[in-house]
Design an enzyme around this catalytic site. Structure first.
Site, PDB file in Angstrom:
ATOM      1  N   HIS A  75      57.242  61.456  27.737  1.00  0.00           N
ATOM      2  CA  HIS A  75      56.848  62.339  27.013  1.00  0.00           C
ATOM      3  C   HIS A  75      56.376  61.398  25.659  1.00  0.00           C
ATOM      4  CE1 HIS A  75      58.455  66.499  28.185  1.00  0.00           C
ATOM      5  NE2 HIS A  75      57.793  65.849  29.050  1.00  0.00           N
ATOM      6  N   TYR A 203      62.207  72.027  19.499  1.00  0.00           N
ATOM      7  CA  TYR A 203      63.458  72.198  18.800  1.00  0.00           C
ATOM      8  C   TYR A 203      63.437  73.144  17.776  1.00  0.00           C
ATOM      9  CZ  TYR A 203      65.258  67.556  21.072  1.00  0.00           C
ATOM     10  OH  TYR A 203      65.586  66.839  21.700  1.00  0.00           O
ATOM     11  N   PRO A 295      74.367  67.110  20.794  1.00  0.00           N
ATOM     12  CA  PRO A 295      73.366  66.866  21.635  1.00  0.00           C
ATOM     13  C   PRO A 295      71.806  67.160  21.095  1.00  0.00           C
ATOM     14  CG  PRO A 295      74.361  69.033  22.273  1.00  0.00           C
ATOM     15  CD  PRO A 295      75.140  68.408  21.330  1.00  0.00           C
ATOM     16  N   LYS A 299      71.212  62.049  22.355  1.00  0.00           N
ATOM     17  CA  LYS A 299      71.679  60.334  22.183  1.00  0.00           C
ATOM     18  C   LYS A 299      72.586  60.166  22.903  1.00  0.00           C
ATOM     19  CE  LYS A 299      68.211  59.211  19.719  1.00  0.00           C
ATOM     20  NZ  LYS A 299      67.327  58.723  20.567  1.00  0.00           N
ATOM     21  N   TYR A 387      64.264  58.958  17.712  1.00  0.00           N
ATOM     22  CA  TYR A 387      64.471  59.614  18.729  1.00  0.00           C
ATOM     23  C   TYR A 387      63.851  58.624  19.983  1.00  0.00           C
ATOM     24  CZ  TYR A 387      63.845  63.767  21.713  1.00  0.00           C
ATOM     25  OH  TYR A 387      63.826  64.852  22.507  1.00  0.00           O
TER      26      TYR A 387
HETATM   27  P1  RFL Z   1      80.963  61.100  31.296  1.00  0.00           P
HETATM   28  O1  RFL Z   1      79.630  61.246  31.947  1.00  0.00           O
HETATM   29  O2  RFL Z   1      81.710  62.136  30.642  1.00  0.00           O
HETATM   30  O3  RFL Z   1      81.751  60.336  32.531  1.00  0.00           O
HETATM   31  C1  RFL Z   1      83.141  60.177  32.442  1.00  0.00           C
HETATM   32  C2  RFL Z   1      83.759  60.215  33.948  1.00  0.00           C
HETATM   33  O4  RFL Z   1      85.090  59.841  33.701  1.00  0.00           O
HETATM   34  C3  RFL Z   1      85.854  60.797  34.431  1.00  0.00           C
HETATM   35  N1  RFL Z   1      87.174  60.948  34.004  1.00  0.00           N
HETATM   36  C4  RFL Z   1      88.271  60.314  34.399  1.00  0.00           C
HETATM   37  N2  RFL Z   1      88.440  59.358  35.371  1.00  0.00           N
HETATM   38  C5  RFL Z   1      89.784  58.797  35.607  1.00  0.00           C
HETATM   39  N3  RFL Z   1      90.694  59.424  35.059  1.00  0.00           N
HETATM   40  C6  RFL Z   1      90.535  60.003  33.841  1.00  0.00           C
HETATM   41  N4  RFL Z   1      91.770  60.308  33.386  1.00  0.00           N
HETATM   42  C7  RFL Z   1      89.256  60.661  33.851  1.00  0.00           C
HETATM   43  N5  RFL Z   1      88.914  61.522  32.738  1.00  0.00           N
HETATM   44  C8  RFL Z   1      87.706  61.523  32.821  1.00  0.00           C
HETATM   45  C9  RFL Z   1      85.074  61.959  34.349  1.00  0.00           C
HETATM   46  O5  RFL Z   1      85.435  62.947  35.590  1.00  0.00           O
HETATM   47  C10 RFL Z   1      83.752  61.442  34.590  1.00  0.00           C
HETATM   48  O6  RFL Z   1      83.235  61.494  35.755  1.00  0.00           O
HETATM   49  O7  RFL Z   1      80.712  59.811  30.346  1.00  0.00           O
HETATM   50  P2  RFL Z   1      79.629  58.691  30.068  1.00  0.00           P
HETATM   51  O8  RFL Z   1      79.570  57.840  31.483  1.00  0.00           O
HETATM   52  O9  RFL Z   1      80.195  58.033  28.813  1.00  0.00           O
HETATM   53  O10 RFL Z   1      78.528  59.266  30.177  1.00  0.00           O
HETATM   54  C11 RFL Z   1      78.077  59.845  28.546  1.00  0.00           C
HETATM   55  C12 RFL Z   1      77.041  61.327  28.927  1.00  0.00           C
HETATM   56  O11 RFL Z   1      77.678  61.987  29.881  1.00  0.00           O
HETATM   57  C13 RFL Z   1      77.044  62.337  27.578  1.00  0.00           C
HETATM   58  O12 RFL Z   1      76.952  61.343  26.379  1.00  0.00           O
HETATM   59  C14 RFL Z   1      75.636  62.925  27.735  1.00  0.00           C
HETATM   60  O13 RFL Z   1      75.519  63.827  28.752  1.00  0.00           O
HETATM   61  C15 RFL Z   1      75.480  63.804  26.464  1.00  0.00           C
HETATM   62  N6  RFL Z   1      74.289  64.752  26.480  1.00  0.00           N
HETATM   63  C16 RFL Z   1      72.950  64.137  26.247  1.00  0.00           C
HETATM   64  N7  RFL Z   1      72.674  62.645  26.081  1.00  0.00           N
HETATM   65  C17 RFL Z   1      71.583  62.330  25.866  1.00  0.00           C
HETATM   66  O14 RFL Z   1      71.433  60.954  25.681  1.00  0.00           O
HETATM   67  N8  RFL Z   1      70.283  63.025  26.112  1.00  0.00           N
HETATM   68  C18 RFL Z   1      70.656  64.347  26.178  1.00  0.00           C
HETATM   69  O15 RFL Z   1      69.673  65.260  26.419  1.00  0.00           O
HETATM   70  C19 RFL Z   1      71.958  64.971  26.289  1.00  0.00           C
HETATM   71  N9  RFL Z   1      71.927  66.381  26.265  1.00  0.00           N
HETATM   72  C20 RFL Z   1      74.579  66.107  26.533  1.00  0.00           C
HETATM   73  C21 RFL Z   1      73.446  66.990  26.608  1.00  0.00           C
HETATM   74  C22 RFL Z   1      75.661  66.575  26.838  1.00  0.00           C
HETATM   75  C23 RFL Z   1      75.767  67.794  27.204  1.00  0.00           C
HETATM   76  N10 RFL Z   1      77.119  68.503  27.276  1.00  0.00           N
HETATM   77  C24 RFL Z   1      77.443  69.422  28.638  1.00  0.00           C
HETATM   78  C25 RFL Z   1      78.196  67.853  26.782  1.00  0.00           C
HETATM   79  C26 RFL Z   1      73.287  68.265  26.737  1.00  0.00           C
HETATM   80  C27 RFL Z   1      74.676  68.676  26.970  1.00  0.00           C
HETATM   81  C28 RFL Z   1      74.686  70.269  27.174  1.00  0.00           C
HETATM   82  C1  PHB Z   2      68.312  68.545  27.933  1.00  0.00           C
HETATM   83  O1  PHB Z   2      67.157  68.735  28.817  1.00  0.00           O
HETATM   84  O2  PHB Z   2      69.335  69.020  28.557  1.00  0.00           O
HETATM   85  C2  PHB Z   2      68.383  68.244  26.524  1.00  0.00           C
HETATM   86  C3  PHB Z   2      67.015  67.697  26.023  1.00  0.00           C
HETATM   87  C4  PHB Z   2      67.176  67.280  24.569  1.00  0.00           C
HETATM   88  C5  PHB Z   2      68.235  67.546  23.957  1.00  0.00           C
HETATM   89  C6  PHB Z   2      69.541  67.882  24.651  1.00  0.00           C
HETATM   90  C7  PHB Z   2      69.307  68.334  25.999  1.00  0.00           C
HETATM   91  O3  PHB Z   2      68.314  67.282  22.377  1.00  0.00           O
END
Ligand code: RFL
Ligand code: PHB
Length: 394
Positions: A75, A203, A295, A299, A387
């Site tokens: 994109h 957004y 989110p 990032k 971004y």
């Molecule tokens: P994770 O993915 O949370 O993985 C951590 C792992 O650790 C395990 N764990 C344990 N294992 C052993 N012992 C314990 N005591 C433990 N406790 C936990 C868990 O089961 C899990 O498997 O962390 P990691 O690897 O640091 O990755 C971070 C990302 O997952 C997170 O920052 C992103 O998903 C955030 N996020 C977004 N980030 C972006 O860069 N671009 C996006 O568009 C974006 N959109 C989002 C998001 C997060 C969202 N939510 C649900 C919080 C949109 C949403 C809705």
């Molecule tokens: C997503 O597609 O899940 C998404 C995209 C952009 C954001 C957050 C989440 O800023």
């Protein structure tokens, strides 16, 4: 008790832990990953969707980018909308760079499949995971699996175990300083097997609240709306969701919205959080274990990947060249960039949401922010630059 040994113990099988394991493996360094969740749970979590180009390059370098390049959607811009008025951030034109739309779920599946195929041990569904002797030269973790207690000894522990993980909690409060802001609303997200309403992300700040139109592919859409933290998923039928989204994005967009039965629906709270330092003894924190961003700037996953780029370099230099320079500077290198990304995510969140406590003055400030961006290439460039991803200075 059963005993195991490896070079780097990785707690957490999210993108941070898996990518670290892959990068170490590519240089002949061993690791064992331990996660408290099952493989099905981990591969079923729907989260991020947008990768910075620096993250894309890191995944290419890790030799995990093949499916991402085949199925991901590059994109070069996105829309900001304010009460029905639109302004496109021309990311490509302003920065010469782009981002990649590719689901975190897909990336996690790619990494797990490849790591297992290469013989990496990933312990899923581990119970009572506990780091010990973290400040010694032989840090360990203990966990239970199938009724047995297992101890793994390594040279280092990496806490890639997310915000609710155990590693950060083992750092004494006299050492760890934390900073936090909790936002007074959440994001209700749905996934639907329908083409996205727009080729690019939208957004939107509307008087009824924030809305985001995103996607996972040309046939699968991801939509979010701001909702009160007291709401439950059950309060939101699909029809209620589509009606509310339509109001917030306005009639010109809503006209093209293809609705349908959602196959995933969840509510996520919004939080800004930083823990300092990101190292304690021979344990390193990476990704959500050390910091959380709301989110709105897309990032969180990208910050996790950036941490791993620094940490993997530090570990590889240590094992291959006996050079500890990057390991010693790990926390400082990461935190400098983390705070800038926290700022951007907080800024985007503050501009684009309806805050219950905001006065008429603060609402006018949000509008003025949008008007400024709309009328200023410099302001638009600043958003575009953040971004696509700030440079990683090592
Ligand atoms: P994770 O993915 O949370 O993985 C951590 C792992 O650790 C395990 N764990 C344990 N294992 C052993 N012992 C314990 N005591 C433990 N406790 C936990 C868990 O089961 C899990 O498997 O962390 P990691 O690897 O640091 O990755 C971070 C990302 O997952 C997170 O920052 C992103 O998903 C955030 N996020 C977004 N980030 C972006 O860069 N671009 C996006 O568009 C974006 N959109 C989002 C998001 C997060 C969202 N939510 C649900 C919080 C949109 C949403 C809705
Ligand atoms: C997503 O597609 O899940 C998404 C995209 C952009 C954001 C957050 C989440 O800023």
């Amino acid at each position: 008790m059963k005993y195991k040994k490896t070079q780097v113990i990785i707690v957490g099988s999210g993108p941070a832990g898996l990518l670290l394991s892959q990068l170490l493996h590519n240089e002949g360094i061993s690791s064992i990953i331990v996660d408290r969740q099952s493989r099905e749970r981990i591969e079923g979590r729907v989260r991020a969707g947008v990768l910075e180009w620096g993250s894309v390059q890191a995944l290419e370098e890790a030799k995990i980018g093949e499916r991402m390049h085949r199925e991901g959607l590059p994109h070069e811009g996105f829309d900001l909308a304010f009460d029905g008025e639109f302004h496109r951030i021309d990311v490509g034109g302003l920065t010469g760079k782009k981002v990649m739309v590719y689901g975190q779920t897909e990336l996690t599946m790619d990494l797990i499949a490849q790591r297992l195929e290469q013989g990496c041990e990933i312990v899923f569904s581990a119970g009572d995971v506990q780091p010990t002797d973290v400040t010694s030269n032989t840090p360990k973790i203990q966990y239970t699996k199938d009724g047995e207690t297992v101890e793994i000894e390594g040279d280092y522990i990496t806490g890639c175990d997310g915000f609710h993980g155990v590693c950060r909690q083992t750092i004494p409060s006299t050492v760890l300083k934390t900073y936090e802001k909790v936002y007074p609303f959440g994001w209700l997200g749905v996934l639907v097997e329908k083409p996205p309403v727009s080729d690019e992300l939208i957004y939107a700040n509307h008087q009824r609240g924030f809305a985001l139109c995103s996607m996972r592919s040309k046939t699968r859409s991801r939509y979010y709306i701001q909702c009160p933290l007291t709401d439950n998923v059950e309060d939101w039928s699909d029809q209620r969701f589509w009606d509310e989204l339509s109001l917030r994005v306005g009639p010109d967009v809503a006209r093209n919205l293809e609705t349908g039965d959602s196959f995933e629906k969840s509510i996520a709270p919004l939080r800004s959080f930083v823990a300092e330092p990101m190292r304690y003894g021979n344990m390193f924190l990476a990704g959500d274990a050390a910091h959380i961003v709301p989110p709105t700037g897309a990032k969180g996953l990208n910050l996790a990947i950036a941490d791993i780029r620094v940490l993997s370099r530090g570990l590889i230099e240590h094992y291959k060249k006996s050079n500890n320079h990057y390991l010693e500077r790990y926390s400082d290198i990461c935190l400098k960039r983390v705070w800038k990304v926290e700022r951007f995510s907080w800024f985007m969140s503050t501009m684009l949401h309806q805050f219950p406590e905001f006065s008429a003055f603060e609402k006018r400030m949000q509008r003025a922010e949008f008007d400024h961006i709309q009328g200023s290439e410099t302001a638009s460039s600043s958003i575009a630059e953040n971004y696509v991803g700030l440079p990683l200075e090592m």
